[in-house]
Design a protein around this motif. Structure first.
Motif, short mmCIF file in Angstrom:
data_model
loop_
_atom_site.label_atom_id
_atom_site.label_comp_id
_atom_site.label_asym_id
_atom_site.label_seq_id
_atom_site.Cartn_x
_atom_site.Cartn_y
_atom_site.Cartn_z
N SER A 39 -0.06 -15.35 -19.35
CA SER A 39 -0.40 -13.92 -19.32
C SER A 39 0.23 -13.27 -18.10
O SER A 39 -0.03 -13.69 -16.96
CB SER A 39 -1.90 -13.71 -19.30
OG SER A 39 -2.51 -14.24 -20.47
N VAL A 40 1.04 -12.26 -18.35
CA VAL A 40 1.71 -11.52 -17.28
C VAL A 40 0.96 -10.21 -17.08
O VAL A 40 0.88 -9.38 -18.00
CB VAL A 40 3.18 -11.26 -17.61
CG1 VAL A 40 3.87 -10.52 -16.46
CG2 VAL A 40 3.91 -12.57 -17.93
N LEU A 41 0.41 -10.02 -15.90
CA LEU A 41 -0.41 -8.84 -15.60
C LEU A 41 0.26 -8.04 -14.49
O LEU A 41 0.52 -8.58 -13.41
CB LEU A 41 -1.82 -9.25 -15.15
CG LEU A 41 -2.58 -10.21 -16.08
CD1 LEU A 41 -3.87 -10.67 -15.41
CD2 LEU A 41 -2.88 -9.54 -17.41
N SER A 71 1.95 -13.28 -23.18
CA SER A 71 1.40 -11.93 -23.35
C SER A 71 1.69 -11.11 -22.11
O SER A 71 1.65 -11.62 -20.99
CB SER A 71 -0.11 -11.98 -23.59
OG SER A 71 -0.42 -12.67 -24.78
N PHE A 72 1.99 -9.84 -22.32
CA PHE A 72 2.29 -8.92 -21.23
C PHE A 72 1.29 -7.76 -21.23
O PHE A 72 1.05 -7.15 -22.28
CB PHE A 72 3.71 -8.36 -21.36
CG PHE A 72 4.80 -9.38 -21.18
CD1 PHE A 72 5.42 -9.55 -19.95
CD2 PHE A 72 5.20 -10.17 -22.25
CE1 PHE A 72 6.43 -10.48 -19.79
CE2 PHE A 72 6.21 -11.12 -22.09
CZ PHE A 72 6.82 -11.27 -20.86
N ILE A 122 0.86 -10.49 -11.33
CA ILE A 122 0.13 -11.76 -11.35
C ILE A 122 0.42 -12.43 -12.69
O ILE A 122 0.35 -11.79 -13.74
CB ILE A 122 -1.38 -11.56 -11.16
CG1 ILE A 122 -1.66 -10.92 -9.79
CG2 ILE A 122 -2.13 -12.87 -11.30
CD1 ILE A 122 -3.12 -10.60 -9.55
N VAL A 123 0.72 -13.72 -12.63
CA VAL A 123 0.97 -14.48 -13.85
C VAL A 123 -0.05 -15.61 -13.94
O VAL A 123 -0.19 -16.40 -12.99
CB VAL A 123 2.40 -15.05 -13.89
CG1 VAL A 123 2.65 -15.75 -15.23
CG2 VAL A 123 3.43 -13.93 -13.69
N VAL A 130 -4.23 -18.65 -11.66
CA VAL A 130 -3.17 -17.86 -11.03
C VAL A 130 -2.02 -18.78 -10.62
O VAL A 130 -2.20 -19.68 -9.79
CB VAL A 130 -3.70 -17.10 -9.80
CG1 VAL A 130 -2.55 -16.38 -9.08
CG2 VAL A 130 -4.77 -16.09 -10.21
N GLN A 131 -0.86 -18.55 -11.21
CA GLN A 131 0.33 -19.35 -10.90
C GLN A 131 1.35 -18.58 -10.07
O GLN A 131 2.17 -19.18 -9.39
CB GLN A 131 0.98 -19.84 -12.19
CG GLN A 131 0.21 -20.91 -12.91
CD GLN A 131 0.32 -22.25 -12.21
OE1 GLN A 131 1.29 -22.54 -11.54
NE2 GLN A 131 -0.72 -23.07 -12.36
N TYR A 132 1.29 -17.26 -10.15
CA TYR A 132 2.27 -16.44 -9.43
C TYR A 132 1.61 -15.14 -9.04
O TYR A 132 0.85 -14.55 -9.82
CB TYR A 132 3.49 -16.18 -10.31
CG TYR A 132 4.66 -15.56 -9.58
CD1 TYR A 132 5.50 -16.33 -8.79
CD2 TYR A 132 4.94 -14.20 -9.68
CE1 TYR A 132 6.58 -15.77 -8.10
CE2 TYR A 132 6.01 -13.62 -9.00
CZ TYR A 132 6.83 -14.42 -8.22
OH TYR A 132 7.88 -13.86 -7.55
#
Length: 206
Positions: A39-41, A71-72, A122-123, A130-132
């Motif tokens: 998930s890209v936030l 998902s974005f 945040i990815v 949280v990875q990024y």
């Protein structure tokens, strides 16, 4: 010797506390609905920097549109007193951005993720960890994000890599401090030139 800058977040490798967002249709998007996918936030507001970031993320989404494992979400921080759902739709349309927009009205960005500046990317991995995490001042989002997403899809643990690298930087810093301290303590100063006159001739005491 320069202290390494702190990480942008203390959430690397952690699953945030429960949160939810509001869709522009008035429905809740719950945390568990993000599980199972990368998930890209992107937290943003109505600002030129937000426009630039959402447009670049939109380009990345278009390049990965056939991959159902990602998902974005564009997470708008503007309160409803500033912009209605319809106004947010119109804003993204004006920016030519085709992203799923949700609103962080609680807001959970600061309380659950530690978001303090905008825009922030945040990815999350498929486990919701949280990875990024990056405050977007760089201009290469459209180059970095595809690499981050692909590595997560490949099963890489970016968060642990980031944490390990940071620990190594701190260790190197500490070692450099110790070396600098040892070097300073080993400097031999020349003895002070002190002349002691005879006790019975006080006029010659220096």
């Amino acid at each position: 010797v320069t202290l390494p800058p702190p990480l942008p977040s203390g959430m690397f490798g952690s699953r945030p506390q429960p949160f939810h967002f509001m869709t522009l249709d008035g429905q809740r998007l719950k945390q568990q609905e993000l599980d199972g996918k990368v998930s890209v936030l992107l937290w943003f507001n109505n600002h030129p920097a937000g426009q630039d970031a959402t447009q670049k993320m939109n380009a990345v989404k278009a390049s990965l549109s056939t991959d159902q494992r990602v998902s974005f979400y564009a997470v708008c921080t503007d309160p409803t007193t500033v912009a209605s759902h319809q106004q947010i739709r119109e804003l993204l349309s004006m920016w030519a951005v085709d992203l799923t927009v949700v609103r962080d009205l609680h807001p959970f960005g600061p309380s659950c993720f530690g978001v303090t500046q905008l825009p922030t990317l945040i990815v999350l991995d498929a486990l919701g960890k949280v990875q990024y995490f990056e405050v977007l001042s760089a201009q290469n989002l459209d180059e970095v994000l595809p690499v981050v997403v692909q590595r997560l899809l490949d099963g890489d643990d970016l968060a642990q890599e980031i944490l390990s690298e940071y620990r190594q930087e701190l260790l190197t810093y500490q070692q450099q401090l110790e070396i600098a301290g040892a070097a300073n303590s080993s400097v031999v100063l020349p003895p002070a030139q002190i002349t002691i006159a005879p006790a019975n001739d006080p006029d010659h005491i220096n």
